[in-house]
Write a protein that holds these residues in place. Structure first.
Motif: not given
Length: 189
Positions: A24-26, A66-71, A92-101, A159-160
């Protein structure tokens, strides 16, 4: 089901999610195919369908994680005082999660099922954030808390997106301004 079998199934799901994240990132959600995900996971497409009914089910599981991790990260912490620093320094907690969101948001413009998944995830995050603010700011009315959480959500999500561009103002200056904004937001009127 035996715990050994459950552990093996969980491990396989984790492998598929990890492979899907890379695809998905690629390629983006829309362009990534199940065959690409299978190749990345070193599985057949049929094996993936044993664990996920379709690509949307993979996306749904990814959003949930991702949401479980953020919560989990938000739970038990005083959030209100941290907001100015998080925003100003683009923490950010995770740049990868932010990009996926961000990718999921783009996919949601084409796919009503993904849009519904994101709406449900947003509702979970929103309610959790309201509970945290209520804990940290018991003097605020429920209506005020909901308004504050909405404004902060807009700032965080902006900000994301802004992380994709160079910051044009020193974070120290921004932190002062964000502190003024949050002080105004979280002060009872």
């Amino acid at each position: 089901m035996s715990s050994k079998l459950e552990a093996r199934q969980k491990a396989r799901q984790d492998e598929i999610i990890t492979a899907a994240r890379r695809c998905f990132r690629s390629h983006g959600f829309h362009a990534a195919s199940m065959s690409q995900i299978a190749a990345e996971a070193k599985l057949s497409v049929g094996q993936i369908y044993r664990y996920f009914s379709n690509k949307d089910a993979i996306i749904e599981e990814m959003i949930r994680r991702i949401i479980d991790n953020r919560i989990a990260e938000m739970s038990g912490k005083a959030q209100v005082d941290a907001i100015p620093q998080i925003l100003a320094w683009r923490v950010t907690l995770s740049e990868d999660d932010d990009a996926l969101m961000l990718e999921m948001s783009a996919e949601a413009t084409r796919n009503p099922q993904v849009a519904a998944m994101l709406a449900q995830a947003d509702a979970r995050m929103f309610e959790n954030a309201c509970a945290n603010v209520k804990r940290d700011c018991p003097h605020l009315s429920d209506e005020r808390i909901r308004c504050c959480v909405e404004v902060v959500a807009v700032m965080m999500e902006g900000t994301f997106y802004r992380r994709l561009t160079p910051q044009k103002v020193p974070p120290e200056q921004l932190e002062k301004l964000y502190r003024e904004i949050t002080t105004m937001l979280f002060t009872a009127r």
